[in-house]
Write a protein that holds these residues in place. Structure first.
Motif, short mmCIF file in Angstrom:
data_model
loop_
_atom_site.label_atom_id
_atom_site.label_comp_id
_atom_site.label_asym_id
_atom_site.label_seq_id
_atom_site.Cartn_x
_atom_site.Cartn_y
_atom_site.Cartn_z
N ASP A 7 0.88 -1.16 0.00
CA ASP A 7 0.00 0.00 0.00
C ASP A 7 0.93 1.23 0.00
OD1 ASP A 7 -2.32 1.61 0.44
OD2 ASP A 7 -1.75 1.74 2.55
N ASP A 9 -0.19 5.09 0.90
CA ASP A 9 -0.48 6.09 1.93
C ASP A 9 -0.43 5.46 3.32
OD1 ASP A 9 -1.08 8.30 0.15
OD2 ASP A 9 -2.89 7.23 -0.38
N GLY A 10 0.48 5.92 4.15
CA GLY A 10 0.58 5.40 5.51
C GLY A 10 1.54 4.23 5.64
N GLU A 169 0.07 -3.23 4.65
CA GLU A 169 -1.03 -2.26 4.73
C GLU A 169 -1.04 -1.51 6.06
OE1 GLU A 169 -3.67 -0.80 3.63
OE2 GLU A 169 -3.90 -1.61 1.62
N ASP A 170 -1.73 -0.36 6.08
CA ASP A 170 -1.94 0.34 7.35
C ASP A 170 -3.44 0.50 7.66
OD1 ASP A 170 -2.45 2.25 5.32
OD2 ASP A 170 -2.21 3.85 6.80
MG MG Z 1 -2.83 3.18 3.50
#
Ligand code: MG
Ligand code: BG6
Length: 226
Positions: A7, A9-10, A169-170
């Motif tokens: 992923d 973002d983050g 992932e976040d």
């Molecule tokens: Mg994310």
């Protein structure tokens, strides 16, 4: 472990805060207040789906036509793009550059499985595009996260079986998508929110190539489906 799907973002960089600020600005013009707790539900969710969740929060989910909603989402994206103009290699989250490098050195294939249509531009600004063997185009998907499609496509584009992949992932929606794709999931953040993952670590610097390999082989050994 043949491939890792990331992923963005983050996980690679903290653009999640810019998404939040840009949505908050747009929502407040409509008289809708969103806070960080609500923002958790927007993480990993596509632009149009995020807008719909915000309108529903304000009790005006049915007020606008599709073209009006597209215009609102475009306006949010203009604000977001201004915010990410300042993104530079300094904005890589701790340990990510080393992680990408180590995985490449080990011959592991890397893919980007981000819901963001701004993903390629952000990778360029971070100067890490060369580490990625493939980028899934989120605009070509039938369904966004938590649907597994984005991770399934990533594995297909890399020519590997999902069971030989780890997804990082976040967001809870992202973990659900990884698991649904039949991959092993590693999540960064809150243990409770991300409990569905095979492994949760508090921060990006806790993720290493060795950890990913260990979690992947541990998951294979303890459930016979792999
Ligand atoms: Mg994310
Ligand atoms: C995800 C973010 O990565 O991308 C979401 O977590 C965002 O917050 C989504 O809405 C879509 O991003 P973009 O850049 O296409 O609007």
């Amino acid at each position: 472990m043949k491939a890792v799907l990331f992923d963005l973002d983050g996980v690679i960089t903290d653009t999640a805060i810019y998404h939040y600020q840009a949505w908050k600005e747009m929502a407040s013009k409509l008289g809708i207040d969103i806070d960080e707790e609500f923002n958790e539900h927007l993480k990993g969710v596509s632009r149009m789906d995020s807008l719909q969740l915000i309108l529903e929060k304000g009790g005006i989910g049915n007020r606008y036509s599709e073209s009006e909603k597209v215009k609102m989402a475009d306006d949010k994206n203009i604000v977001y793009k201004q915010m990410i103009e300042k993104v530079s290699p300094n904005d890589l989250l701790p340990g990510i550059k080393e992680l990408l490098k180590d995985l490449k050195d080990k011959g592991v294939l890397l893919g980007l499985a981000s819901a963001s249509q701004n993903g390629p531009v952000i990778l360029d600004r971070l100067e890490v595009t060369r580490y990625f063997d493939t980028i899934v185009n989120p605009a070509a998907l039938r369904a966004g996260k938590p649907d597994p499609e984005i991770f399934v496509k990533g594995a297909q584009q890399l020519g590997v079986d999902p069971k030989d992949c780890v997804g990082v992932e976040d967001a809870a929606a992202g973990v659900q998508a990884i698991n649904g794709a039949g991959m092993v999931s590693v999540a960064i953040g809150n243990q409770t929110t991300l409990a569905a993952a095979n492994k949760v670590v508090p921060a990006t610097e806790d993720v290493s190539a060795d950890l990913l390999e260990k979690v992947w082989s541990g998951a294979i050994n303890c459930n016979g489906v792999f």
